[in-house]
Write an enzyme that holds these catalytic residues in place. Structure first.
Site, mmCIF file in Angstrom:
data_model
loop_
_atom_site.group_PDB
_atom_site.id
_atom_site.type_symbol
_atom_site.label_atom_id
_atom_site.label_comp_id
_atom_site.label_asym_id
_atom_site.label_seq_id
_atom_site.Cartn_x
_atom_site.Cartn_y
_atom_site.Cartn_z
ATOM 1 N N LEU A 11 -51.339 -9.631 21.312
ATOM 2 C CA LEU A 11 -50.796 -8.297 21.558
ATOM 3 C C LEU A 11 -49.529 -8.065 20.720
ATOM 4 O O LEU A 11 -48.948 -9.011 20.186
ATOM 5 C CB LEU A 11 -50.484 -8.140 23.053
ATOM 6 N N PRO A 12 -49.088 -6.787 20.629
ATOM 7 C CA PRO A 12 -47.968 -6.487 19.730
ATOM 8 C C PRO A 12 -46.635 -7.164 20.090
ATOM 9 O O PRO A 12 -45.994 -7.757 19.223
ATOM 10 C CB PRO A 12 -47.835 -4.965 19.811
ATOM 11 N N LYS A 63 -41.629 -19.891 15.274
ATOM 12 C CA LYS A 63 -42.141 -18.732 14.534
ATOM 13 C C LYS A 63 -41.000 -17.823 14.053
ATOM 14 O O LYS A 63 -40.985 -17.396 12.898
ATOM 15 C CB LYS A 63 -43.107 -17.962 15.445
ATOM 16 N N THR A 118 -46.630 -12.688 18.826
ATOM 17 C CA THR A 118 -45.251 -13.088 18.514
ATOM 18 C C THR A 118 -44.340 -12.331 19.469
ATOM 19 O O THR A 118 -44.214 -11.102 19.371
ATOM 20 C CB THR A 118 -44.880 -12.729 17.059
ATOM 21 N N LYS A 149 -39.328 -6.390 13.836
ATOM 22 C CA LYS A 149 -39.475 -6.873 15.217
ATOM 23 C C LYS A 149 -39.105 -8.353 15.300
ATOM 24 O O LYS A 149 -38.354 -8.773 16.179
ATOM 25 C CB LYS A 149 -40.931 -6.689 15.677
HETATM 26 P P1 NAD Z 1 -52.047 -4.727 16.108
HETATM 27 O O1 NAD Z 1 -51.097 -3.658 16.520
HETATM 28 O O2 NAD Z 1 -52.969 -4.488 14.949
HETATM 29 O O3 NAD Z 1 -52.982 -5.162 17.356
HETATM 30 C C1 NAD Z 1 -52.539 -5.285 18.661
HETATM 31 C C2 NAD Z 1 -53.639 -4.744 19.562
HETATM 32 O O4 NAD Z 1 -53.301 -4.994 20.930
HETATM 33 C C3 NAD Z 1 -53.869 -3.234 19.440
HETATM 34 O O5 NAD Z 1 -55.217 -3.003 19.052
HETATM 35 C C4 NAD Z 1 -53.555 -2.698 20.850
HETATM 36 O O6 NAD Z 1 -54.392 -1.609 21.212
HETATM 37 C C5 NAD Z 1 -53.818 -3.913 21.698
HETATM 38 N N1 NAD Z 1 -53.182 -3.936 23.005
HETATM 39 C C6 NAD Z 1 -51.889 -3.684 23.330
HETATM 40 N N2 NAD Z 1 -51.689 -3.863 24.656
HETATM 41 C C7 NAD Z 1 -52.883 -4.225 25.188
HETATM 42 C C8 NAD Z 1 -53.313 -4.559 26.501
HETATM 43 N N3 NAD Z 1 -52.485 -4.553 27.539
HETATM 44 N N4 NAD Z 1 -54.620 -4.874 26.695
HETATM 45 C C9 NAD Z 1 -55.484 -4.875 25.642
HETATM 46 N N5 NAD Z 1 -55.122 -4.586 24.364
HETATM 47 C C10 NAD Z 1 -53.845 -4.265 24.144
HETATM 48 O O7 NAD Z 1 -51.150 -6.034 15.842
HETATM 49 P P2 NAD Z 1 -51.549 -7.324 14.978
HETATM 50 O O8 NAD Z 1 -51.184 -7.103 13.550
HETATM 51 O O9 NAD Z 1 -52.926 -7.744 15.344
HETATM 52 O O10 NAD Z 1 -50.484 -8.376 15.553
HETATM 53 C C11 NAD Z 1 -50.632 -8.968 16.833
HETATM 54 C C12 NAD Z 1 -49.504 -9.973 17.011
HETATM 55 O O11 NAD Z 1 -49.556 -10.938 15.956
HETATM 56 C C13 NAD Z 1 -48.100 -9.344 16.948
HETATM 57 O O12 NAD Z 1 -47.296 -9.964 17.904
HETATM 58 C C14 NAD Z 1 -47.632 -9.663 15.521
HETATM 59 O O13 NAD Z 1 -46.219 -9.763 15.420
HETATM 60 C C15 NAD Z 1 -48.303 -11.006 15.288
HETATM 61 N N6 NAD Z 1 -48.564 -11.326 13.876
HETATM 62 C C16 NAD Z 1 -49.047 -10.379 13.015
HETATM 63 C C17 NAD Z 1 -49.287 -10.722 11.688
HETATM 64 C C18 NAD Z 1 -49.831 -9.682 10.714
HETATM 65 O O14 NAD Z 1 -49.827 -9.972 9.493
HETATM 66 N N7 NAD Z 1 -50.329 -8.554 11.170
HETATM 67 C C19 NAD Z 1 -49.023 -12.015 11.235
HETATM 68 C C20 NAD Z 1 -48.563 -12.976 12.144
HETATM 69 C C21 NAD Z 1 -48.335 -12.613 13.469
#
Ligand code: NAD
Length: 294
Positions: A64-65, A170, A95, A245
């Protein structure tokens, strides 16, 4: 194994698909109907709610975000911890703040549910290729239970320490990454302002004592590295707002333990200004723009 996967965003979607390809039985959910539709079309079984995914699950994974989403999911009104069967393993790969990871792990332990924090590095490319790096916080025994599942999504698995330690590792890494991208951008912009060819300067620094990951793999100057987001108008990659973030989490963490992180603080402010200028959705290497004439 029966796996519940919650959060099918840029990272979670491809991670869930890799688990399914490896032969696990998935039940997935995302609050976004669009995300559910996208992965249903790819053959992922979608449940009607997060609560429905955990019925009969041996492992629950969330991606999740931010902290509020994870806290809401597990500890909020009708939180999942009330629904997950004792003996289940929960892997949270979002994260988030180390303090939130510890809070969830402590509440879960009281119900006989094991939780590890397992944030990742490697970006969307790593999520798709199944080559992520996992930084795990939790007990050694719980990590060993999770290892066969993590191995289907990642190439490197590190045990950072107890609950929350994965999150701390991280944000230490991402604080360094955020700082080194700014330093690299500043140096390249100075060279270019003096008439140097950015390709030549990049190669000189890459092979000298300034050599670093950005110069090796992720050059912020457009045209220097064909595969880097900089050469694709800073599309894709790791967004400025996600870096912002993580740098905010690093500052919160530093305040909690009274650590001095002046460069981390300055980096957070530079990415914040860059985001306010309208570049939040661009890859974080676009911070180079701060040092260029517009
Ligand atoms: P994203 O915003 O694409 O996806 C998050 C998803 O979670 C969304 O689709 C949202 O609808 C869903 N969501 C939120 N609350 C929810 C709930 N209660 N129940 C069900 N679904 C829910 O984000 P992402 O890029 O996939 O990143 C996810 C995590 O990974 C974050 O914490 C980010 O910091 C970390 N991260 C991202 C990257 C990257 O390159 N994108 C790299 C490393 C770590």
């Amino acid at each position: 194994m029966k796996i519940a996967f919650i959060g099918l965003g840029n990272m979670g979607g491809p991670m869930a698909m890799n688990l399914q390809k490896a032969g696990h039985t998935l039940s997935a959910f995302d609050l976004s109907a669009e995300a559910c539709k996208k992965f249903a079309a790819e053959g992922l079984p979608i449940a009607t709610s997060a609560a429905a995914t955990v019925e009969g699950a041996e492992v629950v994974i969330s991606m999740l975000p931010a902290s509020a989403h994870v806290e809401g999911l597990y500890l909020g009104h009708d939180g999942l911890l009330e629904r997950i069967a004792p003996g289940t393993l929960v892997i949270d790969s979002s994260t988030i703040a180390a303090a939130t990871s510890r809070k969830v792990a402590e509440a879960a332990a009281k119900r006989g549910i094991a939780v590890i924090d397992a944030p990742v590095s490697g970006g969307t490319g790593g999520a798709m290729a199944g080559t992520l790096t996992f930084m795990v916080g939790g007990s050694e025994a719980d990590l060993e239970l999770a290892r066969p599942v993590l191995e289907k999504m990642g190439a490197n698995i590190f045990h950072a320490g107890d609950a929350g330690a994965g999150q701390t590792a991280k944000i230490c890494n991402n604080m360094l990454l955020g700082i080194l991208m700014i330093g690299t951008s500043e140096a390249l912009a100075l060279g270019v302002a003096n008439g140097l060819d950015p390709k030549v300067l990049s190669e000189i620094m890459r092979r000298s004592s300034g050599g670093n990951w950005a110069l090796e793999k992720y050059n912020p100057m457009p045209g220097v590295m064909e595969t880097a987001p900089a050469s694709k108008n800073y599309a894709g990659g790791f967004g400025t707002d996600l870096m912002l973030k993580d740098l905010g989490l690093a500052q919160e963490n530093a305040a909690a333990v009274r650590a001095s992180t002046p460069l981390g603080g300055m980096a957070r402010n530079l990415y914040a200004a860059h985001s306010l200028a309208g570049h939040g959705a661009l890859d974080f290497s676009s911070v180079l723009k701060v040092f260029q004439k517009s």
